[in-house]
Design a protein around this motif. Structure first.
Motif, PDB file in Angstrom:
ATOM      1  N   GLY A 187       0.821  -1.204   0.000  1.00 35.67           N
ATOM      2  CA  GLY A 187       0.000   0.000   0.000  1.00 35.67           C
ATOM      3  C   GLY A 187       0.856   1.256   0.000  1.00 35.67           C
ATOM      4  N   ILE A 188       0.791   2.021  -1.058  1.00 31.52           N
ATOM      5  CA  ILE A 188       1.574   3.246  -1.202  1.00 31.52           C
ATOM      6  C   ILE A 188       0.616   4.418  -1.403  1.00 31.52           C
ATOM      7  CG2 ILE A 188       3.400   4.421  -2.480  1.00 31.52           C
ATOM      8  CD1 ILE A 188       4.384   1.877  -1.141  1.00 31.52           C
ATOM      9  N   GLU A 189       0.855   5.512  -0.731  1.00 29.91           N
ATOM     10  CA  GLU A 189      -0.025   6.681  -0.830  1.00 29.91           C
ATOM     11  C   GLU A 189       0.195   7.398  -2.161  1.00 29.91           C
ATOM     12  OE1 GLU A 189      -2.795   9.732   0.706  1.00 29.91           O
ATOM     13  OE2 GLU A 189      -2.592   7.570   0.435  1.00 29.91           O
ATOM     14  N   THR A 190      -0.583   7.021  -3.141  1.00 31.69           N
ATOM     15  CA  THR A 190      -0.565   7.619  -4.469  1.00 31.69           C
ATOM     16  C   THR A 190      -1.978   8.120  -4.783  1.00 31.69           C
ATOM     17  OG1 THR A 190      -1.140   5.539  -5.559  1.00 31.69           O
ATOM     18  CG2 THR A 190       1.219   6.005  -5.245  1.00 31.69           C
ATOM     19  N   PRO A 191      -2.128   8.935  -5.823  1.00 33.42           N
ATOM     20  CA  PRO A 191      -3.484   9.358  -6.198  1.00 33.42           C
ATOM     21  C   PRO A 191      -4.429   8.186  -6.448  1.00 33.42           C
ATOM     22  CG  PRO A 191      -1.874  10.753  -7.282  1.00 33.42           C
ATOM     23  CD  PRO A 191      -1.095   9.670  -6.584  1.00 33.42           C
ATOM     24  N   MET A 192      -3.913   7.100  -7.057  1.00 27.95           N
ATOM     25  CA  MET A 192      -4.774   5.960  -7.326  1.00 27.95           C
ATOM     26  C   MET A 192      -5.253   5.314  -6.024  1.00 27.95           C
ATOM     27  SD  MET A 192      -4.039   2.550  -9.654  1.00 27.95           S
ATOM     28  CE  MET A 192      -2.936   1.765  -8.466  1.00 27.95           C
ATOM     29  N   ALA A 219       5.324   5.728   1.138  1.00 28.13           N
ATOM     30  CA  ALA A 219       5.405   6.880   0.252  1.00 28.13           C
ATOM     31  C   ALA A 219       5.950   6.437  -1.098  1.00 28.13           C
ATOM     32  CB  ALA A 219       6.311   7.950   0.856  1.00 28.13           C
ATOM     33  N   PRO A 220       5.585   7.129  -2.188  1.00 24.71           N
ATOM     34  CA  PRO A 220       6.146   6.784  -3.495  1.00 24.71           C
ATOM     35  C   PRO A 220       7.668   6.716  -3.500  1.00 24.71           C
ATOM     36  CG  PRO A 220       4.318   8.289  -3.785  1.00 24.71           C
ATOM     37  CD  PRO A 220       4.554   8.189  -2.301  1.00 24.71           C
ATOM     38  N   ARG A 221       8.314   7.541  -2.689  1.00 23.57           N
ATOM     39  CA  ARG A 221       9.775   7.529  -2.660  1.00 23.57           C
ATOM     40  C   ARG A 221      10.319   6.190  -2.144  1.00 23.57           C
ATOM     41  NH1 ARG A 221       8.296  10.814   1.662  1.00 23.57           N
ATOM     42  NH2 ARG A 221       9.058  10.197   3.741  1.00 23.57           N
ATOM     43  N   ASP A 222       9.526   5.472  -1.353  1.00 22.49           N
ATOM     44  CA  ASP A 222       9.985   4.172  -0.867  1.00 22.49           C
ATOM     45  C   ASP A 222      10.159   3.196  -2.020  1.00 22.49           C
ATOM     46  OD1 ASP A 222       9.996   4.865   1.901  1.00 22.49           O
ATOM     47  OD2 ASP A 222       7.811   4.728   1.904  1.00 22.49           O
ATOM     48  N   VAL A 223       9.252   3.247  -2.983  1.00 24.80           N
ATOM     49  CA  VAL A 223       9.383   2.410  -4.176  1.00 24.80           C
ATOM     50  C   VAL A 223      10.474   2.969  -5.094  1.00 24.80           C
ATOM     51  CG1 VAL A 223       8.182   1.501  -6.199  1.00 24.80           C
ATOM     52  CG2 VAL A 223       6.974   1.695  -4.012  1.00 24.80           C
ATOM     53  N   ALA A 224      10.516   4.293  -5.228  1.00 30.00           N
ATOM     54  CA  ALA A 224      11.511   4.914  -6.100  1.00 30.00           C
ATOM     55  C   ALA A 224      12.935   4.598  -5.636  1.00 30.00           C
ATOM     56  CB  ALA A 224      11.296   6.424  -6.153  1.00 30.00           C
ATOM     57  N   ASN A 225      13.147   4.526  -4.337  1.00 27.75           N
ATOM     58  CA  ASN A 225      14.476   4.178  -3.830  1.00 27.75           C
ATOM     59  C   ASN A 225      14.855   2.752  -4.201  1.00 27.75           C
ATOM     60  OD1 ASN A 225      15.130   6.653  -2.645  1.00 27.75           O
ATOM     61  ND2 ASN A 225      14.094   6.143  -0.731  1.00 27.75           N
ATOM     62  N   ALA A 226      13.875   1.862  -4.191  1.00 27.69           N
ATOM     63  CA  ALA A 226      14.136   0.480  -4.609  1.00 27.69           C
ATOM     64  C   ALA A 226      14.419   0.414  -6.105  1.00 27.69           C
ATOM     65  CB  ALA A 226      12.952  -0.418  -4.249  1.00 27.69           C
ATOM     66  N   VAL A 227      13.676   1.206  -6.897  1.00 29.35           N
ATOM     67  CA  VAL A 227      13.940   1.290  -8.331  1.00 29.35           C
ATOM     68  C   VAL A 227      15.364   1.778  -8.572  1.00 29.35           C
ATOM     69  CG1 VAL A 227      13.366   2.573 -10.441  1.00 29.35           C
ATOM     70  CG2 VAL A 227      11.544   1.572  -9.051  1.00 29.35           C
ATOM     71  N   LEU A 228      15.753   2.825  -7.859  1.00 27.32           N
ATOM     72  CA  LEU A 228      17.104   3.373  -8.017  1.00 27.32           C
ATOM     73  C   LEU A 228      18.161   2.322  -7.731  1.00 27.32           C
ATOM     74  CD1 LEU A 228      19.140   5.705  -8.358  1.00 27.32           C
ATOM     75  CD2 LEU A 228      18.776   6.228  -5.929  1.00 27.32           C
ATOM     76  N   PHE A 229      18.001   1.580  -6.654  1.00 24.27           N
ATOM     77  CA  PHE A 229      18.979   0.546  -6.324  1.00 24.27           C
ATOM     78  C   PHE A 229      19.088  -0.499  -7.421  1.00 24.27           C
ATOM     79  CE2 PHE A 229      19.606  -3.732  -4.396  1.00 24.27           C
ATOM     80  CZ  PHE A 229      20.983  -3.625  -4.190  1.00 24.27           C
ATOM     81  N   LEU A 230      17.947  -1.008  -7.878  1.00 27.25           N
ATOM     82  CA  LEU A 230      17.984  -2.039  -8.920  1.00 27.25           C
ATOM     83  C   LEU A 230      18.516  -1.497 -10.239  1.00 27.25           C
ATOM     84  CD1 LEU A 230      14.644  -3.966  -8.282  1.00 27.25           C
ATOM     85  CD2 LEU A 230      16.969  -4.713  -7.739  1.00 27.25           C
ATOM     86  N   ALA A 231      18.318  -0.204 -10.481  1.00 25.24           N
ATOM     87  CA  ALA A 231      18.803   0.409 -11.715  1.00 25.24           C
ATOM     88  C   ALA A 231      20.298   0.675 -11.675  1.00 25.24           C
ATOM     89  CB  ALA A 231      18.066   1.722 -11.971  1.00 25.24           C
ATOM     90  N   SER A 232      20.848   0.794 -10.490  1.00 29.53           N
ATOM     91  CA  SER A 232      22.255   1.144 -10.340  1.00 29.53           C
ATOM     92  C   SER A 232      23.151  -0.090 -10.451  1.00 29.53           C
ATOM     93  CB  SER A 232      22.481   1.813  -8.981  1.00 29.53           C
ATOM     94  OG  SER A 232      22.469   0.855  -7.928  1.00 29.53           O
ATOM     95  N   ASP A 233      24.422   0.165 -10.657  1.00 24.94           N
ATOM     96  CA  ASP A 233      25.379  -0.936 -10.749  1.00 24.94           C
ATOM     97  C   ASP A 233      25.642  -1.577  -9.388  1.00 24.94           C
ATOM     98  OD1 ASP A 233      25.560  -0.550 -13.465  1.00 24.94           O
ATOM     99  OD2 ASP A 233      27.310   0.755 -13.335  1.00 24.94           O
TER     100      ASP A 233
END
Length: 255
Positions: A187-192, A219-233
């Motif tokens: 559950g993430i607090e997004t408009p949807m 928060a959306p940033r919680d998912v974005a931080n995970a995206v950043l990690f997986l995207a990084s080397d």
């Protein structure tokens, strides 16, 4: 001294980037040095995000192979490669097996499953030209649990989980410089989430910093931080992995 970002110089594509999780992903990747292509069926929303982060906006219906090819062609012309693909675009309609229409079931499959499939397939030639590329597909903890009111959504997200592993193993077997992983937000607090929880039109809740209690939305940033990690080397040894981003929701035994 200038400190390079964690995805400095990388070229990223985020679908569904106009709002919610996609917007947060775009902002986080750009803040860490990536050039971000923000695509969405809502072009005005994508343009607003792209303007704020210095990215590129494109109108994009992920159900369309032609539009996927147009996005890929633009990135190829601009940069000749793609380093990060975030298949984030999605929808949810609350219906059980008894009242879910076939049209709505197919809509979920088209947006989530076919959209993710097309993104990986069409973008693979560009990703293969990267020195170190990452695909991050977006599933949900709903794909791991039984929610009776979102039958089409859970089916679509479950398909993304399985497909991600297949694509990851194919890329590894072929020796491609591409890692493929899947995130499963809770559950993430997004408009949807706000709208479907009966708070349409209200201000989004502020999610505090620090450890959150078990009942809290993220928060959306919680998912974005995970995206950043997986995207990084930094995540070079992770492929075919599925990661819940859910504050322990899936790990907790039911009462």
């Amino acid at each position: 001294m200038t400190v390079a970002g964690r995805v400095e110089g990388k070229i990223a594509l985020v679908t569904g980037g106009a709002m919610g999780l996609g917007k947060a992903d775009c902002e986080r990747l750009a803040a860490e040095g990536a050039t971000v292509y923000v695509t969405d069926i809502d072009l005005a929303g994508a343009e607003a995000v792209a303007k704020a982060i210095g990215g590129v906006a494109m109108k994009h219906d992920v159900r369309s192979s032609e539009q996927w090819q147009a996005v890929a062609d633009r990135i190829a012309a601009d940069h000749g490669r793609l380093d990060i693909l975030v298949n984030n675009a999605g929808n949810v309609i609350f219906e059980s097996i008894e009242n879910c229409s076939l049209d709505n079931f197919r809509l979920h499959m088209a947006i989530h499953v076919e959209g993710t499939f097309l993104g990986c397939q069409v973008c693979l030639p560009l990703l293969k030209k990267s020195k170190s590329a990452a695909i991050i597909n977006m599933a949900s903890t709903a794909s791991l649990m039984g929610y009776g009111t979102i039958v089409a959504y859970t089916a679509a997200k479950g398909a993304i989980r399985s497909m991600t592993k297949s694509i990851a193993m194919h890329c590894q077997d072929e020796g491609y410089p591409i890692r493929v992983n899947v995130l499963m937000p809770g559950g993430i607090e997004t408009p949807m989430v706000r709208d479907i929880s009966g708070r349409a039109g209200q201000q989004l809740m502020e999610i505090p910093d620090g450890i959150l209690p078990k009942e809290s939305l993220g928060a959306p940033r919680d998912v974005a931080n995970a995206v950043l990690f997986l995207a990084s080397d930094e995540a070079r040894f992770l492929t075919g992995v599925e990661i819940p981003v859910d504050n322990g929701l899936f790990a907790r035994p039911s009462r």
